[in-house]
Design a protein around this motif. Structure first.
Motif, PDB file in Angstrom:
ATOM      1  N   GLN A   8       0.784  -1.239   0.000  1.00  8.47           N
ATOM      2  CA  GLN A   8       0.000   0.000   0.000  1.00  8.47           C
ATOM      3  C   GLN A   8       0.812   1.282   0.000  1.00  8.47           C
ATOM      4  OE1 GLN A   8      -2.708  -1.081   3.074  1.00  8.47           O
ATOM      5  NE2 GLN A   8      -3.362  -2.688   1.663  1.00  8.47           N
ATOM      6  N   ALA A   9       2.099   1.205   0.281  1.00 12.18           N
ATOM      7  CA  ALA A   9       2.903   2.432   0.195  1.00 12.18           C
ATOM      8  C   ALA A   9       3.358   2.585  -1.268  1.00 12.18           C
ATOM      9  CB  ALA A   9       4.095   2.356   1.136  1.00 12.18           C
ATOM     10  N   PRO A  10       3.268   3.787  -1.828  1.00 10.57           N
ATOM     11  CA  PRO A  10       3.418   3.921  -3.283  1.00 10.57           C
ATOM     12  C   PRO A  10       4.805   3.604  -3.852  1.00 10.57           C
ATOM     13  CG  PRO A  10       3.138   6.069  -2.234  1.00 10.57           C
ATOM     14  CD  PRO A  10       2.904   5.048  -1.176  1.00 10.57           C
ATOM     15  N   GLU A  39       8.357   0.065  11.775  1.00 11.55           N
ATOM     16  CA  GLU A  39       9.422  -0.954  11.705  1.00 11.55           C
ATOM     17  C   GLU A  39      10.603  -0.469  10.873  1.00 11.55           C
ATOM     18  OE1 GLU A  39       6.504  -4.883  12.120  1.00 11.55           O
ATOM     19  OE2 GLU A  39       7.401  -4.438  10.183  1.00 11.55           O
ATOM     20  N   HIS A  40      10.324   0.498   9.961  1.00 10.24           N
ATOM     21  CA  HIS A  40      11.411   1.001   9.108  1.00 10.24           C
ATOM     22  C   HIS A  40      12.394   1.875   9.883  1.00 10.24           C
ATOM     23  CE1 HIS A  40       8.494   4.185   9.267  1.00 10.24           C
ATOM     24  NE2 HIS A  40       9.237   5.014   8.567  1.00 10.24           N
ATOM     25  N   LYS A  41      12.019   2.243  11.116  1.00  9.84           N
ATOM     26  CA  LYS A  41      12.921   3.075  11.927  1.00  9.84           C
ATOM     27  C   LYS A  41      13.751   2.234  12.906  1.00  9.84           C
ATOM     28  CE  LYS A  41      10.523   7.232  11.195  1.00  9.84           C
ATOM     29  NZ  LYS A  41      10.751   8.612  11.224  1.00  9.84           N
ATOM     30  N   VAL A  54      11.366   2.646   2.608  1.00 10.95           N
ATOM     31  CA  VAL A  54      11.038   1.410   1.903  1.00 10.95           C
ATOM     32  C   VAL A  54      10.641   1.822   0.479  1.00 10.95           C
ATOM     33  CG1 VAL A  54       9.752  -0.744   2.118  1.00 10.95           C
ATOM     34  CG2 VAL A  54      10.002   0.743   4.123  1.00 10.95           C
ATOM     35  N   PRO A  55      11.018   1.116  -0.572  1.00 15.33           N
ATOM     36  CA  PRO A  55      11.599  -0.230  -0.582  1.00 15.33           C
ATOM     37  C   PRO A  55      13.120  -0.219  -0.461  1.00 15.33           C
ATOM     38  CG  PRO A  55      11.302   0.522  -2.831  1.00 15.33           C
ATOM     39  CD  PRO A  55      10.795   1.627  -1.946  1.00 15.33           C
ATOM     40  N   ALA A  56      13.656  -1.439  -0.265  1.00 16.43           N
ATOM     41  CA  ALA A  56      15.100  -1.650  -0.331  1.00 16.43           C
ATOM     42  C   ALA A  56      15.328  -3.041  -0.910  1.00 16.43           C
ATOM     43  CB  ALA A  56      15.714  -1.542   1.062  1.00 16.43           C
ATOM     44  N   LEU A  65      20.380  -1.580  -2.434  1.00 19.42           N
ATOM     45  CA  LEU A  65      19.786  -0.590  -3.345  1.00 19.42           C
ATOM     46  C   LEU A  65      18.565  -0.018  -2.635  1.00 19.42           C
ATOM     47  CD1 LEU A  65      19.971  -2.625  -6.693  1.00 19.42           C
ATOM     48  CD2 LEU A  65      21.531  -0.842  -5.907  1.00 19.42           C
ATOM     49  N   THR A  66      18.565   1.307  -2.440  1.00 17.36           N
ATOM     50  CA  THR A  66      17.494   1.896  -1.627  1.00 17.36           C
ATOM     51  C   THR A  66      16.788   3.057  -2.324  1.00 17.36           C
ATOM     52  OG1 THR A  66      19.121   3.246  -0.453  1.00 17.36           O
ATOM     53  CG2 THR A  66      18.539   1.174   0.574  1.00 17.36           C
ATOM     54  N   GLU A  67      16.699   2.999  -3.625  1.00 21.21           N
ATOM     55  CA  GLU A  67      15.861   3.937  -4.393  1.00 21.21           C
ATOM     56  C   GLU A  67      15.013   3.078  -5.313  1.00 21.21           C
ATOM     57  OE1 GLU A  67      15.209   7.239  -4.619  1.00 21.21           O
ATOM     58  OE2 GLU A  67      16.465   7.649  -2.893  1.00 21.21           O
ATOM     59  N   PHE A 114       0.045  14.698   0.935  1.00 23.41           N
ATOM     60  CA  PHE A 114      -0.418  13.635   1.836  1.00 23.41           C
ATOM     61  C   PHE A 114       0.310  13.676   3.185  1.00 23.41           C
ATOM     62  CE2 PHE A 114       0.659   9.093   2.984  1.00 23.41           C
ATOM     63  CZ  PHE A 114      -0.550   8.783   3.580  1.00 23.41           C
ATOM     64  N   ARG A 115       1.620  13.792   3.131  1.00 28.81           N
ATOM     65  CA  ARG A 115       2.401  13.733   4.374  1.00 28.81           C
ATOM     66  C   ARG A 115       2.098  14.920   5.291  1.00 28.81           C
ATOM     67  NH1 ARG A 115       6.905  10.232   4.250  1.00 28.81           N
ATOM     68  NH2 ARG A 115       7.576  11.311   6.109  1.00 28.81           N
ATOM     69  N   ASN A 116       1.764  16.062   4.681  1.00 32.01           N
ATOM     70  CA  ASN A 116       1.535  17.267   5.487  1.00 32.01           C
ATOM     71  C   ASN A 116       0.083  17.516   5.847  1.00 32.01           C
ATOM     72  OD1 ASN A 116       4.158  18.846   5.941  1.00 32.01           O
ATOM     73  ND2 ASN A 116       4.308  18.134   3.814  1.00 32.01           N
TER      74      ASN A 116
END
Ligand SMILES: N[C@@H](CCC(=O)N[C@@H](CS)C(=O)NCC(=O)O)C(=O)O
Length: 202
Positions: A8-10, A39-41, A54-56, A65-67, A114-116
């Motif tokens: 669900q995260a884009p 959990e990502h923290k 995420v993703p990685a 690879l983290t992009e 969305f984040r704000n």
């Protein structure tokens, strides 16, 4: 190799849809990371992804690879068919051009909105900024209008063929629903393109 994914995260969805379109989703080991449970923290995940995102993808030799686009580039290399990033210099350049536009002018602008603005993001985006939300919303809607105009004369976002640029737009338009914004209902050409893209992703 192992793909760290948050359903669900884009950004993570962009990678799993890319793999789906190649028919290779079942060939990659996936571990789910819950962003809502933060959990990502956790220190263990920060060792995988220094920016705690995420993703990685961790390769068998330990390379991280983290992009999401870089992960897609890797998958394009090891799973070349169907080609989703262009097969000659002109196609590659056109697909990259449109993919970057969709990512920078829609995906990121929507994420800023969305984040704000969304209460569920308050613990992660602290403090939220109504001004940033308004700017992100305005920019995302402005670009949606432009891409709708573009899709009036072509079936696909880039190079007259299905590509990663369609997958990026598809993820952005789907995720927009969290802000009760439905570009496929608001814009006629996006509305016609969306089922075409869905069928290709599978
Ligand atoms: N530029 C990165 C962005 C990744 C990103 O922002 N991922 C989001 C999920 S869609 C995330 O991990 N957010 C965690 C947070 O905001 O704390 C990419 O394309 O992979």
């Amino acid at each position: 190799m192992k793909l760290y994914h948050s359903p669900q995260a884009p950004n993570p969805e962009r990678v799993t849809n890319f793999l789906k379109a190649k028919g290779k989703l079942g060939e990659v080991e996936i571990e789910e990371i819950s962003i809502m449970k933060q959990e990502h923290k956790a220190p263990m995940y920060r060792e995988v992804s220094p920016f705690a995102q995420v993703p990685a993808l961790v390769l068998d030799d330990g390379t991280k690879l983290t992009e999401s686009r870089a992960i897609c580039t890797y998958f394009e290399g090891i799973f070349p068919e169907p080609n989703l990033m262009g097969s000659d210099p002109k196609e590659k350049a056109l697909i990259e051009m449109w993919d970057r536009r969709v990512e920078l002018m829609l995906f990121l602008q929507f994420a800023t909105w969305f984040r704000n603005a969304h209460p569920v993001m308050a613990p992660l985006e602290n403090p939220q900024s109504p001004e940033s939300a308004a700017k992100g919303e305005k920019n995302a809607k402005m670009f949606a209008k432009k891409i709708d105009e573009h899709l009036a004369s072509t079936d696909w976002v880039a190079a007259d063929r299905f590509s990663i640029a369609d997958i990026t737009l598809y993820c952005a338009c789907g995720f927009a629903g969290v802000m009760k914004w439905k570009p496929a209902e608001e814009f006629e050409n996006i509305g016609k393109w969306m089922p075409r893209a869905k069928e290709k992703i599978g």
